[in-house]
Design a protein around this motif. Structure first.
Motif, short mmCIF file in Angstrom:
data_model
loop_
_atom_site.label_atom_id
_atom_site.label_comp_id
_atom_site.label_asym_id
_atom_site.label_seq_id
_atom_site.Cartn_x
_atom_site.Cartn_y
_atom_site.Cartn_z
N GLY A 64 29.53 46.09 42.21
CA GLY A 64 28.39 45.54 42.94
C GLY A 64 28.66 44.12 43.43
N ASP A 65 27.65 43.28 43.30
CA ASP A 65 27.78 41.89 43.76
C ASP A 65 28.82 41.11 42.97
N GLY A 66 29.21 41.62 41.82
CA GLY A 66 30.21 40.91 41.02
C GLY A 66 31.63 41.13 41.46
N TYR A 67 31.84 42.07 42.42
CA TYR A 67 33.21 42.39 42.82
C TYR A 67 33.92 41.17 43.39
N ARG A 68 33.31 40.54 44.38
CA ARG A 68 34.03 39.48 45.09
C ARG A 68 34.34 38.28 44.20
N PRO A 69 33.36 37.71 43.47
CA PRO A 69 33.73 36.58 42.60
C PRO A 69 34.74 36.95 41.54
N ARG B 132 43.03 43.80 34.44
CA ARG B 132 42.62 42.49 33.90
C ARG B 132 41.18 42.55 33.39
N ILE B 133 40.31 43.20 34.14
CA ILE B 133 38.91 43.31 33.69
C ILE B 133 38.83 44.06 32.37
N LEU B 134 39.54 45.19 32.29
CA LEU B 134 39.44 46.02 31.10
C LEU B 134 40.05 45.36 29.87
N VAL B 135 41.17 44.69 30.07
CA VAL B 135 41.85 44.06 28.93
C VAL B 135 41.12 42.81 28.47
N ASP C 187 27.91 46.26 31.32
CA ASP C 187 27.21 47.52 31.59
C ASP C 187 28.10 48.68 31.14
N PRO C 188 27.71 49.44 30.11
CA PRO C 188 28.57 50.51 29.61
C PRO C 188 28.85 51.61 30.64
#
Length: 468
Positions: free
Chosen positions: A392-397, A422-425, A431-432
């Motif tokens: 969502g809106d969090g993609y770009r930042p 990187r996000i997963l690690v 949000d589950p």
């Protein structure tokens, strides 16, 4: 050969392009086409007699390395598939580092300007000859837009292009929007560049829109064509009747009616400039020793301007003050190494946060760095559209934060994978449901290979979520 009036074909506006009337040809980004089959839209256009020209963006002929044989073979295959009369690329570098500098390979993700120096020109000329030998049709090269200027340049843009043509016989794709961009960003006069370059070598012309922010012109290809760009087109038309003129649009695509209106504005600009040139020439008496600048030939002894593509001339020998003993076409000793070091230092500052090389405008480097990261985020969103949907809106930042510490070195698809890793690690998403979707996305694309540390962490994270 005359191309006429054309438009850049993009999948997002394929239907609109097919519906346009009066279109003689289209240009398609070569890397967006498969080497063995064409999209149905391009097949239908070709059946109607519309010429399709492949436009490459990844060769990096201005880079210190010799052209990648696989990339050249891919461009050649697309030229054969399309039955095109020519292929085009850019005078730019897109990657640096590697064996020549014993440093990690870096990718810009966009076109960066080469320094207008003798070293860079030597390297470019040899790379162009290698490409010409590998391609089944003539090659034309495009001048690019730039946010930054190299220090200690030895040639103007027009001089650089003129010598490139003289030494290689390559044709030119002149982007008038890029000439305007360099006027705003680098203080370069488009009319002077047109006076200095060999207009008889022009294969065709690009016209595109952009926007100015804080005194910097951004060549977005996502805005309507502006009056100053049309003025540069008129300047060019007053000197030569180009074989083709093409409207580029790469984002924020308008309705077909707006594209048709822009094309008609381009046609009107060409007609008006042609009439003005005819009147200006008629106003000069035959015995007058000075003709108007618009009617003057590009250079003494140059062929008359023509709407046909010229036959490439044989490369000329360097002048006596350059290199009298080296083989024709070979860069001067150390030219590739010096070019590699300079380009790697610049690209590292732009994408890896290393100190800026001496002589560059630090503010402009920051603008260029942000532009590269934004471009990278946009392209990753296109090749992996599920990511902005999940995040969502969090993609770009999130992506821009990732890009600041992780230079791209394996293409956009690999970039998307590493971004998700990187996000997963690093702890995943709050949000589950989004976390589960992102994990599935990564696992579906990671491929069959022995699980490494990242894979094990992802699987462990997924197991915890499933357990909940």
């Amino acid at each position: 050969m005359r191309l006429g009036i054309g438009i850049g074909w993009r999948p997002e506006i394929a239907a609109e392009v097919e519906a346009l009337t009066g279109i003689d040809w289209v240009e398609a980004v070569a890397e967006n086409l498969c080497a063995d089959h064409l999209p149905g839209s391009l097949v239908r256009l070709r059946e109607r007699g519309v010429t399709v020209v492949p436009h490459g963006v990844s060769l990096g002929l201005g880079g210190a390395d010799r052209p990648d044989p696989e990339r050249l073979a891919g461009l050649a295959a697309r030229a054969e598939l399309l039955g095109t009369p020519l292929v085009t690329e850019h005078i730019a570098f897109v990657r640096a580092g590697g064996p020549l500098t014993a440093s990690p390979r870096l990718e810009a993700g966009h076109l960066l300007p080469v320094p207008r120096t003798r070293d860079a020109l030597d390297v470019l000329c040899e790379n162009v000859r290698i490409a010409q030998d590998a391609l089944p049709v003539p090659l034309a090269l495009e001048n690019i837009a730039a946010l930054i200027s190299w220090p200690d340049e030895e040639l103007t843009e027009g001089q650089f292009l003129a010598e490139l043509v003289e030494r290689t016989g390559v044709r030119l794709l002149i982007d008038v929007a890029n000439l305007h961009t360099n006027h705003v960003n680098r203080g370069e006069d488009p009319a002077k560049a047109l006076d200095e370059l060999p207009v008889e070598a022009i294969a065709y012309v690009h016209v595109a829109g952009g926007v100015e922010k804080d005194g910097v012109w951004h060549d977005t290809h996502a805005h309507p064509v502006t009056a100053p760009v049309l003025d540069v087109l008129a300047e060019l038309r007053s000197r030569v009747d180009p074989p083709g003129v093409l409207l580029e649009r790469d984002d924020a695509f308008p309705p077909g009616a707006e594209l048709a209106a822009e094309l008609e504005t381009i046609r009107g600009t060409l007609r008006s400039a042609a009439r003005a040139g005819t009147v200006a020439r008629a106003a000069v008496p035959p015995s007058s020793p000075v003709a108007p600048a618009a009617a003057a030939p590009a250079a003494a002894g140059a062929p008359a301007a023509s709407s046909a593509l010229p036959t490439p001339s044989a490369p000329s020998a360097p002048s006596g003050n350059e290199r009298d003993t080296e083989p024709l076409g070979a860069p001067r000793p150390g030219a590739r190494d010096r070019t590699a070091v300079a380009q790697t230092a610049l690209l590292s500052a732009l994408v890896a946060g290393t100190p800026a090389p001496e002589g560059f405008d630090h503010r402009r480097l920051r603008v260029q760095s942000r532009a590269l990261a934004a471009k990278r985020a946009d392209v990753v969103a296109k090749v992996a559209p599920e990511l902005p949907e999940i995040l969502g809106d969090g993609y770009r930042p999130a992506f821009l934060s990732y890009a600041r510490s992780r230079p791209m070195n394996g293409g956009y698809r690999r970039d998307a994978m590493e971004f998700v890793e990187r996000i997963l690690v690093s702890g995943g998403l709050p949000d589950p449901v989004a976390q589960r979707r992102l994990t599935h996305w990564w696992e579906d694309r990671s491929g069959p290979r022995p699980p490494g540390r990242t894979t094990r962490l992802v699987r462990a994270a997924r197991a915890v979520l499933v357990g909940k």
